[in-house]
Design a protein around this motif. Structure first.
Motif, PDB file in Angstrom:
ATOM      1  N   UNK A 163      40.832  66.960  61.142  1.00  0.00           N
ATOM      2  CA  UNK A 163      40.705  68.378  61.515  1.00  0.00           C
ATOM      3  C   UNK A 163      41.852  68.786  62.426  1.00  0.00           C
ATOM      4  N   UNK A 164      42.059  68.042  63.503  1.00  0.00           N
ATOM      5  CA  UNK A 164      42.947  68.496  64.581  1.00  0.00           C
ATOM      6  C   UNK A 164      44.423  68.327  64.264  1.00  0.00           C
ATOM      7  N   UNK A 165      44.767  67.537  63.254  1.00  0.00           N
ATOM      8  CA  UNK A 165      46.169  67.471  62.824  1.00  0.00           C
ATOM      9  C   UNK A 165      46.585  68.735  62.084  1.00  0.00           C
ATOM     10  N   UNK A 166      45.594  69.510  61.625  1.00  0.00           N
ATOM     11  CA  UNK A 166      45.887  70.702  60.828  1.00  0.00           C
ATOM     12  C   UNK A 166      45.504  72.017  61.518  1.00  0.00           C
ATOM     13  N   UNK A 167      44.620  71.968  62.494  1.00  0.00           N
ATOM     14  CA  UNK A 167      44.117  73.187  63.132  1.00  0.00           C
ATOM     15  C   UNK A 167      44.155  73.050  64.646  1.00  0.00           C
ATOM     16  N   UNK A 168      44.526  74.120  65.332  1.00  0.00           N
ATOM     17  CA  UNK A 168      44.456  74.126  66.786  1.00  0.00           C
ATOM     18  C   UNK A 168      43.006  74.355  67.205  1.00  0.00           C
ATOM     19  N   UNK A 169      42.633  73.980  68.431  1.00  0.00           N
ATOM     20  CA  UNK A 169      41.273  74.242  68.894  1.00  0.00           C
ATOM     21  C   UNK A 169      40.865  75.702  68.781  1.00  0.00           C
ATOM     22  N   UNK A 170      41.761  76.621  69.133  1.00  0.00           N
ATOM     23  CA  UNK A 170      41.418  78.043  69.070  1.00  0.00           C
ATOM     24  C   UNK A 170      41.224  78.504  67.632  1.00  0.00           C
ATOM     25  N   UNK A 171      42.042  78.013  66.709  1.00  0.00           N
ATOM     26  CA  UNK A 171      41.858  78.361  65.299  1.00  0.00           C
ATOM     27  C   UNK A 171      40.492  77.895  64.811  1.00  0.00           C
ATOM     28  N   UNK A 172      40.146  76.658  65.136  1.00  0.00           N
ATOM     29  CA  UNK A 172      38.869  76.104  64.685  1.00  0.00           C
ATOM     30  C   UNK A 172      37.697  76.884  65.258  1.00  0.00           C
ATOM     31  N   UNK A 173      37.737  77.174  66.559  1.00  0.00           N
ATOM     32  CA  UNK A 173      36.657  77.926  67.201  1.00  0.00           C
ATOM     33  C   UNK A 173      36.539  79.321  66.599  1.00  0.00           C
ATOM     34  N   UNK A 174      37.653  79.967  66.325  1.00  0.00           N
ATOM     35  CA  UNK A 174      37.635  81.320  65.766  1.00  0.00           C
ATOM     36  C   UNK A 174      37.021  81.343  64.373  1.00  0.00           C
ATOM     37  N   UNK A 175      37.311  80.316  63.557  1.00  0.00           N
ATOM     38  CA  UNK A 175      36.742  80.253  62.210  1.00  0.00           C
ATOM     39  C   UNK A 175      35.239  80.054  62.282  1.00  0.00           C
ATOM     40  N   UNK A 176      34.788  79.107  63.096  1.00  0.00           N
ATOM     41  CA  UNK A 176      33.353  78.850  63.226  1.00  0.00           C
ATOM     42  C   UNK A 176      32.647  80.061  63.828  1.00  0.00           C
ATOM     43  N   UNK A 177      33.321  80.752  64.753  1.00  0.00           N
ATOM     44  CA  UNK A 177      32.721  81.904  65.416  1.00  0.00           C
ATOM     45  C   UNK A 177      32.447  83.072  64.494  1.00  0.00           C
ATOM     46  N   UNK A 178      33.021  83.082  63.303  1.00  0.00           N
ATOM     47  CA  UNK A 178      32.754  84.150  62.342  1.00  0.00           C
ATOM     48  C   UNK A 178      31.388  84.004  61.682  1.00  0.00           C
ATOM     49  N   UNK A 179      30.781  82.831  61.838  1.00  0.00           N
ATOM     50  CA  UNK A 179      29.476  82.575  61.236  1.00  0.00           C
ATOM     51  C   UNK A 179      28.368  82.757  62.269  1.00  0.00           C
ATOM     52  N   UNK A 180      27.217  83.190  61.808  1.00  0.00           N
ATOM     53  CA  UNK A 180      26.060  83.339  62.689  1.00  0.00           C
ATOM     54  C   UNK A 180      25.666  81.974  63.244  1.00  0.00           C
ATOM     55  N   UNK A 181      25.071  81.933  64.425  1.00  0.00           N
ATOM     56  CA  UNK A 181      24.701  80.639  65.017  1.00  0.00           C
ATOM     57  C   UNK A 181      23.776  79.801  64.140  1.00  0.00           C
ATOM     58  N   UNK A 182      22.931  80.450  63.334  1.00  0.00           N
ATOM     59  CA  UNK A 182      22.042  79.669  62.474  1.00  0.00           C
ATOM     60  C   UNK A 182      22.661  79.417  61.100  1.00  0.00           C
ATOM     61  N   UNK A 183      23.981  79.528  61.016  1.00  0.00           N
ATOM     62  CA  UNK A 183      24.700  79.245  59.771  1.00  0.00           C
ATOM     63  C   UNK A 183      25.765  78.180  60.027  1.00  0.00           C
TER      64      UNK A 183
END
Length: 450
Positions: free
Chosen positions: A388-408
């Motif tokens: 994961x981290x060789x391809x995505x920065x922490x902020x990129x990863x958090x931003x992608x996950x943050x687009x989904x509802x907490x129960x998703x």
């Protein structure tokens, strides 16, 4: 490729070749449903269907219950058999618990992707139901296709009730022809606490070492629950070292020139109702914390772990003091390495790798500062291998996950792994190797944050 459906036999062939469960699922993945009277024709991209999670907001849905309903779409407009509803329907919410429940409902684990088996650490917890999800391995896994999801062991996921945290888990093989999936993971959840982690193996027997660690380390940690409350650093250190001792007895040949990372999260609610997060890690599997205050739009990301590279200033000093040697990167494009006779290493701490411990490698975990989760804030924790981290920065990863509802969270985990895989495939490498990818997504108190 384009395909034109003209009969039930062709539909059945499509269902089988695309590894779908039914003709209903074939209809579900269809895009561009034609108007009444037109031929039923669409584009099918196999990688998109088989390995990339679908976005409900971008696909057309069909209300059908049988092959005849699908076939009715290809009939003339005057046919009374045409029954369809076209439109964007809201996708079902999905966590790892609900995904396992849906996969096993009425199938008795016949899917082949799940094995009903409690984690060995479950008996170490206090009385009560523990939900466990953890990686499965046997010799047949060596022949899994590239990018296929790892088989999971599970227990109590469908009967444990409303647990406090939502979890998403995805682990997939990379593109390494001579190695099986060497990543592993574990999640143990119960009212009041959560213990989870990722192990990323390396070396010819790295899959054996990572699986050993993901079985033994949680057991060793839970046996120290009383110590964890007062001294997480000391308890985690003794647990890591205990597993190293067990490794030398139980798998002595596999752990000489092979090893694994280990990154662990312990989350607990104390007597005052405060939710606390503690971490411990060796190697380069990272833990990231994401947060967003109510009313804000953008997420903030914080890296809780510092990768154990041989040229990290404090690590290099320790290695030199132990008589080891750090080989610097010649041009900055490759990581610095720890000199080891059997094969230089790109990390300075790991479990296993007994020969490298003579050269400065250690299994002593590093613990980040305790994190207290505040009210009025949306939280997430991401535990991932370097795939994961060789391809995505922490902020990129958090931003992608943050687009989904907490129960998703399960869908979010799968989508982030698909993004990392896509970037790996676009990256030009001499070897053509793509790393294994593993991610655990945690949304603390998610059902209270909706």
């Amino acid at each position: 490729a384009r395909s034109k459906v003209e009969g039930a036999d062709e539909i059945s062939s499509l269902v089988a070749s695309m590894n779908l469960k039914s003709d209903c699922e074939l209809a579900r993945v269809c895009t561009g449903i034609p108007t009444a009277g037109a031929g039923f024709e669409r584009a099918v991209t196999m990688p998109d269907v088989c390995s990339t999670p679908l976005s409900a907001s971008s696909m057309q849905m069909v209300n059908c219950r049988s092959i005849t309903d699908v076939m009715s779409l290809a009939l003339p407009a005057t046919s009374p058999r045409v029954r369809r509803t076209v439109g964007n329907l809201r996708s079902r919410k999905l966590t790892i618990d609900s995904k396992i429940a849906s996969m096993t409902d009425g199938q008795k684990d016949s899917s082949g992707q799940l094995v009903r088996m409690p984690h060995p650490a479950c008996p170490m917890s206090s009385p009560g139901t523990v939900t466990s999800v953890w990686g499965h391995y046997n010799d047949q896994d060596k022949f899994q296709p590239f990018f296929s999801a790892k088989t999971m062991n599970y227990d109590n996921c469908a009967v444990s009730g409303d647990l406090p945290h939502a979890i998403g888990v995805h682990c997939q093989r990379g593109q390494k022809p001579t190695s099986p999936n060497q990543d592993d993971f574990f999640v143990l959840q119960k009212q009041g606490w959560l213990l989870c982690g990722v192990a990323d193996g390396h070396g010819i027997d790295g899959h054996h070492v990572s699986h050993f660690v993901q079985e033994r380390l949680p057991k060793s940690l839970l046996s120290r629950r009383k110590d964890i409350a007062d001294d997480w650093r000391g308890a985690s250190s003794s647990a890591f070292l205990e597993v190293m001792e067990q490794m030398q007895v139980d798998i002595p040949k596999q752990c000489v020139e092979s090893g694994t990372t280990a990154s662990v999260v312990w989350m607990v609610t104390d007597v005052k109702g405060l939710m606390k997060v503690r971490t411990a890690h060796v190697g380069d599997s990272c833990i990231v914390y994401g947060s967003k205050r109510k009313g804000e739009v953008n997420w903030q990301a914080e890296l809780l772990t510092d990768v154990h590279k041989p040229d990290r200033k404090d690590e290099a000093a320790r290695i030199e003091k132990m008589g080891g040697t750090v080989i610097p990167s010649p041009d900055g494009s490759q990581p610095a390495r720890l000199a080891v006779p059997s094969g230089d290493m790109a990390m300075s701490r790991a479990m296993g790798d007994l020969d490298a411990h003579k050269c400065g490698l250690v299994a002593e975990p590093e613990c980040s500062k305790e994190l207290i989760l505040e009210d009025g804030v949306d939280h997430m924790l991401l535990i991932g291998s370097d795939g994961i981290w060789d391809m995505l920065t922490p902020l990129e990863a958090v931003s992608i996950v943050g687009k989904f509802a907490p129960d998703d969270t399960q869908r979010a985990a799968e989508r982030l792994c698909a993004k990392a895989q896509s970037r790996w495939q676009h990256k030009v490498t001499q070897s053509g190797v793509i790393d294994d990818i593993t991610l655990i997504v945690i949304r603390p108190n998610c059902f209270h944050q909706l």
